[in-house]
Design a protein around this motif. Structure first.
Motif, mmCIF file in Angstrom:
data_model
loop_
_atom_site.group_PDB
_atom_site.id
_atom_site.type_symbol
_atom_site.label_atom_id
_atom_site.label_comp_id
_atom_site.label_asym_id
_atom_site.label_seq_id
_atom_site.Cartn_x
_atom_site.Cartn_y
_atom_site.Cartn_z
ATOM 1 N N ARG A 252 7.768 10.432 -22.726
ATOM 2 C CA ARG A 252 6.631 9.497 -21.894
ATOM 3 C C ARG A 252 6.659 8.249 -22.175
ATOM 4 O O ARG A 252 6.119 7.557 -20.396
ATOM 5 N N TYR A 253 6.728 8.163 -22.771
ATOM 6 C CA TYR A 253 6.625 5.867 -23.204
ATOM 7 C C TYR A 253 7.571 5.031 -23.191
ATOM 8 O O TYR A 253 8.304 4.009 -23.507
ATOM 9 N N ASP A 254 8.526 5.840 -22.161
ATOM 10 C CA ASP A 254 10.241 4.902 -21.742
ATOM 11 C C ASP A 254 10.841 4.951 -22.679
ATOM 12 O O ASP A 254 11.533 4.100 -22.885
ATOM 13 N N MET A 255 10.519 5.721 -23.719
ATOM 14 C CA MET A 255 11.543 5.564 -25.177
ATOM 15 C C MET A 255 12.771 6.583 -25.272
ATOM 16 O O MET A 255 12.736 7.675 -24.385
ATOM 17 N N ILE A 256 14.120 5.758 -25.329
ATOM 18 C CA ILE A 256 15.385 6.757 -26.389
ATOM 19 C C ILE A 256 15.705 7.614 -26.863
ATOM 20 O O ILE A 256 15.688 5.948 -28.024
ATOM 21 N N LEU A 257 15.616 7.972 -26.912
ATOM 22 C CA LEU A 257 15.868 8.902 -28.693
ATOM 23 C C LEU A 257 17.380 9.537 -28.624
ATOM 24 O O LEU A 257 17.975 10.613 -28.156
ATOM 25 N N ASP A 258 18.019 9.261 -29.864
ATOM 26 C CA ASP A 258 19.333 9.604 -29.747
ATOM 27 C C ASP A 258 19.287 10.395 -31.357
ATOM 28 O O ASP A 258 18.488 9.718 -32.140
ATOM 29 N N HIS A 259 19.223 11.562 -31.313
ATOM 30 C CA HIS A 259 19.106 12.960 -32.719
ATOM 31 C C HIS A 259 20.030 12.284 -33.401
ATOM 32 O O HIS A 259 21.386 13.016 -32.312
ATOM 33 N N LEU B 39 4.240 6.086 -32.798
ATOM 34 C CA LEU B 39 3.945 5.207 -31.527
ATOM 35 C C LEU B 39 3.234 3.025 -31.961
ATOM 36 O O LEU B 39 3.805 2.420 -32.125
ATOM 37 N N ALA B 40 2.147 3.371 -32.441
ATOM 38 C CA ALA B 40 1.458 2.335 -33.104
ATOM 39 C C ALA B 40 1.964 1.726 -34.245
ATOM 40 O O ALA B 40 2.196 0.789 -34.138
ATOM 41 N N ARG B 41 3.047 2.313 -34.630
ATOM 42 C CA ARG B 41 3.637 1.895 -36.512
ATOM 43 C C ARG B 41 4.289 0.923 -36.052
ATOM 44 O O ARG B 41 5.490 -0.022 -36.417
ATOM 45 N N LEU B 42 5.386 2.294 -34.852
ATOM 46 C CA LEU B 42 6.442 1.725 -33.870
ATOM 47 C C LEU B 42 6.669 0.032 -33.478
ATOM 48 O O LEU B 42 7.383 -1.139 -33.795
ATOM 49 N N ARG B 43 5.412 0.304 -32.950
ATOM 50 C CA ARG B 43 4.921 -1.525 -31.845
ATOM 51 C C ARG B 43 4.852 -2.572 -33.391
ATOM 52 O O ARG B 43 5.669 -3.371 -33.312
ATOM 53 N N ALA B 44 3.908 -2.066 -34.307
ATOM 54 C CA ALA B 44 3.638 -3.190 -35.756
ATOM 55 C C ALA B 44 4.944 -3.920 -35.638
ATOM 56 O O ALA B 44 4.913 -5.115 -36.457
#
Length: 224
Positions: free
Chosen positions: A22-29, A109-114
């Motif tokens: 939803r935040y336009d992030m691509i996730l490789d699992h 998300l906040a931790r990723l941005r930081a």
């Protein structure tokens, strides 16, 4: 942002994929350490979200490998082992952050941005071409100050083209920018996204065009 999620629980991986998408992030699992090592060899990621309890070992053992291959990539350890001693061990092993389960996606998300703000060699936050300004941090395209409303896939295509403006972007590179490992890609889906995006850029007065190069890829350039 392209993330590598190392997590063996399918439900958790699927839920994070939906939430972060939803935040336009691509996730490789990657469901195991072996899969994670293969993924790191085949793709460049902006950050790694790492579980501890994996079927082939403790996730912390991956961190020295990450640091050897990609020393600056942020690693967030995401685990049910949330005691103070476990958090200290994870940080001492080289993790950049440690988040205990259960957690709120907004906090992740906040931790990723930081972490990304502190990452080395950060690219410029905005780029301009023609009348188009792309804000990489806010994931937003503006034309003469007006927001260009785009669906997620078209926005990701545009971002990939803007990052490489003036250069031909191969189809495979665009597909990697838009789709995750687990996405099913139809043969003409990328072309459909590009076609709709091309029309919107033209109709909005962006001053740029997407030029197709047969059998190779696409090029974003200013209108002559």
């Amino acid at each position: 942002m392209r993330l590598l999620l190392v997590e063996d629980e399918p439900e958790m991986a699927a839920a994070l994929g939906v939430a972060l998408g939803r935040y336009d992030m691509i996730l490789d699992h990657a469901p195991s350490l072996d899969h994670a090592i293969a993924a790191m060899a085949n793709q460049v990621h902006d950050a790694i979200i790492l579980d501890r309890q994996l079927p082939d070992g403790d996730g912390l053992t991956l961190i020295p490998r990450v640091r050897a291959l990609k020393s600056g990539i942020p690693v967030i350890v995401l685990t049910a082992r949330g005691s103070v001693d476990e958090r200290i061990r994870g940080l001492d092993m080289g993790a950049d952050d440690y988040l205990a389960k259960p957690f709120a996606v907004e906090e992740l998300l906040a931790r990723l941005r930081a972490l990304m703000r502190r990452a080395p060699d950060i690219a410029p936050m905005t780029a301009r071409i023609g009348n188009l300004v792309f804000d990489f941090d806010g994931r937003e395209a503006r034309i003469d100050g007006r927001v260009l409303e785009l669906p997620r896939r078209e926005l990701l295509v545009l971002e990939a083209l803007v990052r490489r403006q003036g250069r031909t972007v191969q189809r495979s590179t665009l597909e990697e920018s838009v789709y995750g490992y687990d996405d099913e890609i139809q043969s003409n889906s990328l072309d459909a996204h590009v076609s709709r995006l091309r029309r919107k850029l033209l109709e909005s007065g962006s001053g740029v065009e997407i030029h197709g190069i047969r059998g190779v890829g696409y090029l974003l350039r200013t209108l002559s």
